[in-house]
Design a protein around this motif. Sequence first.
Motif, short mmCIF file in Angstrom:
data_model
loop_
_atom_site.label_atom_id
_atom_site.label_comp_id
_atom_site.label_asym_id
_atom_site.label_seq_id
_atom_site.Cartn_x
_atom_site.Cartn_y
_atom_site.Cartn_z
N HIS A 51 -11.61 -9.99 5.19
CA HIS A 51 -10.24 -9.90 5.24
C HIS A 51 -9.34 -10.58 4.57
CE1 HIS A 51 -10.54 -7.30 9.07
NE2 HIS A 51 -11.59 -8.05 9.37
N PRO A 52 -9.55 -10.69 3.04
CA PRO A 52 -8.81 -11.65 2.38
C PRO A 52 -7.47 -11.57 1.98
CG PRO A 52 -10.03 -9.62 1.07
CD PRO A 52 -10.44 -9.48 2.38
N ASP A 53 -6.68 -10.28 2.57
CA ASP A 53 -5.38 -10.04 2.65
C ASP A 53 -4.71 -10.55 3.75
OD1 ASP A 53 -6.75 -8.35 4.09
OD2 ASP A 53 -5.32 -6.64 3.17
N LEU A 54 -5.22 -11.41 4.59
CA LEU A 54 -4.66 -11.91 5.81
C LEU A 54 -3.38 -12.58 5.52
CD1 LEU A 54 -7.61 -13.54 8.38
CD2 LEU A 54 -6.03 -11.41 8.59
N CYS A 55 -2.53 -12.32 6.44
CA CYS A 55 -1.14 -12.92 6.54
C CYS A 55 -0.82 -13.16 7.86
CB CYS A 55 0.07 -12.02 5.85
SG CYS A 55 0.12 -10.40 6.46
N LEU A 68 -4.07 -20.32 4.47
CA LEU A 68 -2.44 -19.94 5.00
C LEU A 68 -1.81 -21.00 5.70
CD1 LEU A 68 -3.13 -16.40 6.30
CD2 LEU A 68 -2.30 -17.07 4.25
#
Length: 287
Positions: free
Chosen positions: A27-31, A138
């Motif tokens: 899940h490299p696009d986690l925000c 993050l």
Amino acid sequence: MQNSALLKELADCGSPETLLVAIMKHHPDLCAPVDVEAIARNAGIIEFRVSEAEGPTSAMMADIDKTKGVILCAAGLSAQRRRFAIAHQLGHFLIKAQRGDRHCTSRDLGENRRDTPRRKEEMQANRFAAGLLMPKPLFTTFVDGLGKPTVTHLPAIAAAYNVTLETAASRYVDLTQAMCAFVFIKDGIVRHARPSRSFPMLSIRAGEAAPVAVLSANPNDRIAWLPADVRDWVPVSRGVRPPKLTMQIFSKENGFQLVMLFANAAAERRADEEDEKLATQSPKFGR
């Protein structure tokens, strides 16, 4: 929907940290805020239910091989507590050494001790949950962007990641390099405290009255760094130089107060070095 590639990689992970690395890889696009339910479904959770049973805050049921699981959360949980409960139970589901169904109380979801097998497993599930809801890359970038440490950062973190203040505080003190501690107070009574790794041991305990300096604060006060009486917060021993503490107090109308204690780590190191230097240079007289 399950992610077969992720499931295969998770099967080789044994600790909360390695599990989190695998999840972040897939899940490299986690925000923020992290979609915890989507990740849980990818990892084998097939259903989320509301539990009407009294007692447990959350529970997890799985097949014997832990390939499929169901997570239950108590009715009435806030969105923030429900998110943490789901992440906590996902931790139980994914940590290989933890077997069997789980029924966890609110105390379990705040456990950070490891002195018994049960507490250790709950602590591991909590560590996993915090790392999933507030991924280190993050989180550290977000906190760095807030600037110098201040008590008002905690509500900002909690809002950004959709977690409780207590959960935000736990993650903050686990990752920060600052010498700081957060103390939660309600109606003049200490509820709990979370010091960072480098902060001195706290002497104040849950159930005790808050120091007078805190009780006199009110919601209309300007939040500013104030001198803190070290004797209110940490043990003071004769012959040992106590740290110099400052504090900020965030107060709300409902009797809730959040105190941030801070010690300048660089100044403390310099003071320790000066004390050591003076001790080695002091003349010693024989009899």
